[in-house]
Design an enzyme around this catalytic site. Structure first.
Site, PDB file in Angstrom:
ATOM      1  N   LYS A  47       0.812  -1.220   0.000  1.00  0.00           N
ATOM      2  CA  LYS A  47       0.000   0.000   0.000  1.00  0.00           C
ATOM      3  C   LYS A  47       0.845   1.269   0.000  1.00  0.00           C
ATOM      4  O   LYS A  47       0.318   2.351  -0.276  1.00  0.00           O
ATOM      5  CB  LYS A  47      -0.941   0.005   1.198  1.00  0.00           C
ATOM      6  CG  LYS A  47      -1.910  -1.163   1.240  1.00  0.00           C
ATOM      7  CD  LYS A  47      -2.882  -1.165   0.081  1.00  0.00           C
ATOM      8  CE  LYS A  47      -3.935  -2.247   0.242  1.00  0.00           C
ATOM      9  NZ  LYS A  47      -4.893  -2.266  -0.866  1.00  0.00           N
ATOM     10  N   SER A 261      -3.247 -12.300   4.438  1.00  0.00           N
ATOM     11  CA  SER A 261      -3.745 -12.159   3.069  1.00  0.00           C
ATOM     12  C   SER A 261      -2.672 -12.553   2.052  1.00  0.00           C
ATOM     13  O   SER A 261      -2.971 -13.170   1.026  1.00  0.00           O
ATOM     14  CB  SER A 261      -4.235 -10.731   2.810  1.00  0.00           C
ATOM     15  OG  SER A 261      -3.230  -9.785   3.097  1.00  0.00           O
TER      16      SER A 261
END
Length: 300
Positions: A47, A261
């Protein structure tokens, strides 16, 4: 030669080959499985790319200026990355985050100077997103909107995708990514498909009833605006139990200490490997495992 700033260290992360997890089956099929080590970014996740892209481009358009307050709903990694970007460029950061997410994530955001509002567990990310929009309407700040901002996938079209293409010498055949905001898979898919339409793009989502930080199976009304299902060839579901077990195996068998994840994407990459031959499969190792220690996934 001028020295780099911390901002200059975002991107160009390593692409590493799995050695033990693929096993003899992958070798017999002549498959290579590679992880893109996004935890090596300065704030520890994929991110970082999108956060800096959204902030920079908003500045260039004159939408924000240093000293402004930025608002974002986050499950953790984008919030940490935006808090870092805000610290670098002189912004105040207000983050809304469901209360069930790990304490390490909250502490990391606070370390960068962000203000955090915890939202009810029962409302999930949907409630956090609604509350962020209400705060913006109330004049409390400006939302960069990772879910609808084209500068999110643009970061991956301009950096992550080209890096993968370069580091596989154009040999990639399959790309696997967890789907949260979907910025990573959208941007990388667009770039890779422009190079070779035959490359298969596979998205990872949680099975019904599974709660995996960073990936979601969104209700229709909350689907990210940046998401285009035509850019994903295949969507695979993974259970929370399988993702957590794979996170432990990746650390213990490969020395790759990653989040849940990322491990879910690895689980699916290994699953894909059992059905193909002569493949180069790349998956995103989207963050590091140290921000999940309090969850009990890695028991002592």
């Amino acid at each position: 030669m001028p020295y780099m700033t911390i901002e200059d260290t975002i991107g160009n992360t390593p692409l590493v080959r799995l050695v033990r997890l693929p096993g003899a089956d992958a070798a017999a099929r002549n498959n290579i499985i590679l992880g893109k080590m996004e935890g090596d970014n300065p704030a520890g996740s994929v991110k970082d790319r999108a956060a800096m892209s959204m902030l920079r481009r908003a500045e260039e358009r004159g939408q924000i200026k240093p000293g402004d307050t930025l608002i974002e709903a986050t499950s953790g990694n984008t919030g940490i990355a935006l808090a870092m970007a805000a610290a670098i460029r002189g912004y105040k950061m207000l983050l809304l985050m469901p209360e069930y997410l790990s304490i390490e994530r909250r502490q990391s955001m606070a370390a960068y100077g962000a203000q955090i509002i915890l939202t009810p567990k029962t409302g999930g990310m949907e409630y956090a997103r609604d509350m962020a929009e209400q705060l913006q309407r109330d004049g409390k700040g400006i939302i960069l909107d990772q879910f609808g901002n084209p500068d999110n996938p643009r970061a991956h079209y301009e950096s992550t995708g080209p890096e993968i293409w370069r580091d596989t010498n154009g040999g990639i055949t399959h790309f696997v990514s967890a789907m949260g905001t979907t910025g990573t898979i959208m941007g990388v898919s667009q770039y890779l498909k422009e190079q070779n339409e035959a490359i298969q793009i596979i998205g990872a989502q949680p099975e019904d009833g599974s709660q995996i930080p960073g990936i979601r199976k969104w209700p229709e009304a909350y689907l990210p605006k940046i998401f285009d299902k035509a850019r994903v060839d295949q969507v695979e579901s993974v259970s929370q139990a399988a993702a957590e077990q794979m996170a432990r195996r990746m650390a213990a068998e490969e020395g790759i200490f990653c989040g849940i994840s990322a491990a879910g994407a690895c689980e699916i990459a290994l699953r894909i490997s059992q059905t193909v031959e002569n493949a180069t499969i790349v998956f995103i190792v989207c963050d590091r495992g140290d921000r999940y220690l309090s969850t009990g996934v890695f028991p002592a």
